[in-house]
Design a protein around this motif. Structure first.
Motif, PDB file in Angstrom:
ATOM      1  N   SER A 293       0.823  -1.211   0.000  1.00 54.26           N
ATOM      2  CA  SER A 293       0.000   0.000   0.000  1.00 54.26           C
ATOM      3  C   SER A 293       0.855   1.259   0.000  1.00 54.26           C
ATOM      4  O   SER A 293       0.489   2.262  -0.616  1.00 54.26           O
ATOM      5  CB  SER A 293      -0.930  -0.011   1.214  1.00 54.26           C
ATOM      6  OG  SER A 293      -1.762  -1.153   1.206  1.00 54.26           O
ATOM      7  N   GLY A 297       1.149   3.388  -3.469  1.00 46.68           N
ATOM      8  CA  GLY A 297       0.210   4.465  -3.234  1.00 46.68           C
ATOM      9  C   GLY A 297       0.434   5.649  -4.156  1.00 46.68           C
ATOM     10  O   GLY A 297       1.539   5.863  -4.674  1.00 46.68           O
ATOM     11  N   TYR A 358      -6.184  -2.556  -2.651  1.00 44.83           N
ATOM     12  CA  TYR A 358      -5.295  -2.677  -1.484  1.00 44.83           C
ATOM     13  C   TYR A 358      -4.782  -1.339  -0.967  1.00 44.83           C
ATOM     14  O   TYR A 358      -3.817  -1.294  -0.218  1.00 44.83           O
ATOM     15  CB  TYR A 358      -4.120  -3.613  -1.775  1.00 44.83           C
ATOM     16  CG  TYR A 358      -4.530  -5.034  -2.047  1.00 44.83           C
ATOM     17  CD1 TYR A 358      -5.289  -5.748  -1.127  1.00 44.83           C
ATOM     18  CD2 TYR A 358      -4.174  -5.672  -3.234  1.00 44.83           C
ATOM     19  CE1 TYR A 358      -5.682  -7.060  -1.368  1.00 44.83           C
ATOM     20  CE2 TYR A 358      -4.550  -6.988  -3.480  1.00 44.83           C
ATOM     21  CZ  TYR A 358      -5.307  -7.670  -2.560  1.00 44.83           C
ATOM     22  OH  TYR A 358      -5.692  -8.974  -2.797  1.00 44.83           O
ATOM     23  N   GLN A 359      -5.417  -0.228  -1.363  1.00 47.77           N
ATOM     24  CA  GLN A 359      -5.043   1.065  -0.798  1.00 47.77           C
ATOM     25  C   GLN A 359      -6.011   1.452   0.319  1.00 47.77           C
ATOM     26  O   GLN A 359      -7.205   1.116   0.276  1.00 47.77           O
ATOM     27  CB  GLN A 359      -5.045   2.145  -1.883  1.00 47.77           C
ATOM     28  CG  GLN A 359      -4.029   1.922  -2.989  1.00 47.77           C
ATOM     29  CD  GLN A 359      -2.599   1.826  -2.504  1.00 47.77           C
ATOM     30  OE1 GLN A 359      -1.861   0.929  -2.891  1.00 47.77           O
ATOM     31  NE2 GLN A 359      -2.195   2.752  -1.637  1.00 47.77           N
ATOM     32  N   GLU A 370      -1.078   6.787   3.829  1.00 42.56           N
ATOM     33  CA  GLU A 370      -0.500   5.448   3.783  1.00 42.56           C
ATOM     34  C   GLU A 370       0.720   5.434   4.694  1.00 42.56           C
ATOM     35  O   GLU A 370       1.270   6.494   5.033  1.00 42.56           O
ATOM     36  CB  GLU A 370      -0.083   5.063   2.357  1.00 42.56           C
ATOM     37  CG  GLU A 370      -1.224   4.673   1.450  1.00 42.56           C
ATOM     38  CD  GLU A 370      -1.984   3.440   1.919  1.00 42.56           C
ATOM     39  OE1 GLU A 370      -1.478   2.690   2.786  1.00 42.56           O
ATOM     40  OE2 GLU A 370      -3.097   3.228   1.414  1.00 42.56           O
ATOM     41  N   SER A 374       0.330  -1.371   6.505  1.00 42.50           N
ATOM     42  CA  SER A 374      -1.058  -1.584   6.115  1.00 42.50           C
ATOM     43  C   SER A 374      -1.570  -2.916   6.654  1.00 42.50           C
ATOM     44  O   SER A 374      -0.901  -3.942   6.556  1.00 42.50           O
ATOM     45  CB  SER A 374      -1.194  -1.582   4.584  1.00 42.50           C
ATOM     46  OG  SER A 374      -2.518  -1.908   4.206  1.00 42.50           O
TER      47      SER A 374
END
Length: 506
Positions: A293, A297, A358-359, A370, A374
């Motif tokens: 992440s 990102g 998946y962010q 972020e 994560s």
């Protein structure tokens, strides 16, 4: 099951290095708080703890926390890079050397996991304990070892098959791709025989391997071998098992808040509450968060080491009954068109597409950021993937009509509902349709590298040239047929064991 670092750290000495009971040097004094190999491997509790520790290497930086994503999704034709990190840029664009650390650390961390599996498979049979529990412990070790060899075989091809408890002096023959696949099949068959169904694990054991997970990986390796009937039989078991169903909300497959859900067949457990700088390392209190992440990102929130190829965005051309664009597009990809707000801020670059899966965008409570921790689990296999693989396996056996309802199950998810497919398909037209369906459902999830391998798109210059078109992925202009399908065997491994042969072209 979020594997506990406190537990795993306590086991590290027993699981990685034995210690002598007679010490002559104070510098070699055994930590009294850490069990030795002689003290461990005695009880059922030891065996169960060791089975928990099997999963920890799957969280490592170079396995499913980050490195695996670069090696599979990052190098595929779905992604590209503008990273200024030279070694990573070379790795992602088929220009890496055999001395690159990127290959070395992936190799090391998967073999660390294999070492733990071999410890369990060697030590646990001699423990006096409940036989049902023992069977489950051993089956998990077979599963994790089979998973690691599946990934090593896909990425490196010709790897040593270490199946006994090894030390620094151990040398084993180097397996070829077919032998590695045979090992995966043997391990997954053993795992399948001993693992419970998903519903048979208790709540505290959510995330452990299941019979369905082993069955799925058997099907996956048969797919790579193009053993369509064998693969289809495995997928049919999963589909008819009543253990899995598609979740209504497609986005629930990529957030922290509906993990281990009804669609998930196997996912890597991550947990982001600890912020200590010990990601992927067995240190008490260390973070169990994943780093994809952060590294993937968008600008201002992550490193943006990987972008989405524009052709992927254009692939989402299906419409719902109301004429809306495929809803999966804006769950999968950030764009100025579909996601005008990114982490609460305007996103206005019309030419840049980024991965959204998946962010953490945003986290509940309004935190727009972020970091390196994560807590989003990485889903390795889910039911939608199995349905599409079953459709492919049936089509390759000359049954395109049987593939159609499976595809429409995926297209008909409650939050998606793109118009169902109708009409008549030939084997070839269905093959092309399935390639489209796998992108729109699974883009960004790490399956594309195995897909283009299976499709034969890396086997000839003619096919690679198609991938390398300016409107597709010109990084494939660097791809050398017969070389870049595999990563180089790390040179340090060859320096240690002169019997290892480097992969062709390196």
């Amino acid at each position: 099951m979020k594997s506990s670092k406190l537990l795993i750290a306590a086991l590290t000495g027993a699981l990685l290095t034995g210690t002598s009971s007679c010490q002559k040097d104070l510098l070699d004094t055994v930590n009294p708080n850490e069990p030795s190999s002689e003290q461990f491997w005695q009880t059922e509790q030891d065996a169960v703890r060791a089975s928990t520790a099997l999963y920890s290497p799957l969280q490592y930086f170079s396995t499913y926390s980050l490195g695996w994503h670069f090696a599979t999704e990052g190098r595929s034709d779905e992604s590209w890079t503008r990273t200024p990190a030279l070694d990573l840029n070379q790795f992602l664009t088929f220009r890496q050397a055999n001395t690159t650390d990127r290959s070395q650390v992936i190799w090391n961390d998967f073999y660390r996991a294999i070492f733990r599996c071999n410890q369990v498979l060697t030590k646990v049979p001699g423990i006096q304990m409940d036989e049902t529990v023992k069977k489950r412990v051993l089956a998990q070790a077979y599963f994790v070892r089979g998973l690691c060899y599946y990934e090593l075989g896909l990425l490196f091809g010709n790897v040593p098959l270490v199946t006994t408890l090894a030390d620094a002096s151990t040398r084993v023959p180097q397996g070829n791709v077919q032998q590695v696949q045979a090992q995966v099949i043997a391990d997954m068959q053993a795992a399948k025989a001993g693992l419970p169904l998903a519903s048979e694990w208790g709540p505290a054991d959510k995330g452990r391997a299941t019979r369905g997970a082993a069955t799925a990986y058997l099907g996956k390796v048969y797919m790579q071998q193009k053993e369509w009937a064998l693969a289809s039989a495995q997928f049919a078991e999963i589909i008819s098992s009543n253990q899995y169903r598609l979740v209504d909300n497609y986005q629930d497959n990529f957030t922290e808040f509906n993990e281990n859900n009804s669609e998930s067949i196997f996912e890597i457990q991550f947990e982001g509450s600890s912020k200590l700088p010990a990601v992927g390392v067995d240190i008490a209190g260390g973070s169990e968060g994943q780093e994809r992440s952060q590294f993937w990102g968008p600008p201002g929130f992550g490193f943006t080491d990987v972008d989405v190829r524009p052709w992927v965005f254009r692939e989402f051309r299906d419409r719902t009954a109301t004429g809306a664009i495929d809803p999966r597009r804006d769950v999968s990809v950030y764009s100025a068109v579909g996601t005008p707000l990114v982490y609460g801020r305007p996103y206005t670059d019309p030419s840049r597409y980024l991965w959204r899966k998946y962010q953490n965008d945003p986290r509940p409570g309004g935190a727009f950021f972020e970091d390196f921790h994560s807590g989003i689990n990485i889903r390795l296999v889910r039911l939608a993937d199995v349905l599409l693989m079953q459709a492919e396996a049936l089509n390759e056996q000359g049954q395109p009509e049987a593939a159609l309802p499976l595809i429409n199950q995926v297209r008909g998810r409650a939050s998606v509902r793109v118009v169902p497919l109708t009409g008549t398909f030939t084997k070839e037209t269905m093959r092309l349709q399935l390639r489209h369906e796998r992108v729109t459902e699974l883009a960004g999830e790490g399956v594309r590298w195995s897909d283009i391998n299976r499709y034969g798109l890396l086997d000839s210059q003619e096919e690679v040239d198609k991938l390398a078109r300016a409107d597709h992925d010109p990084d494939f202009l660097n791809f050398v047929v017969g070389k870049n399908r595999l990563l180089p065997i790390p040179q340090t491994e060859i320096d240690i064991d002169r019997n290892l042969k480097q992969n062709p072209g390196f």
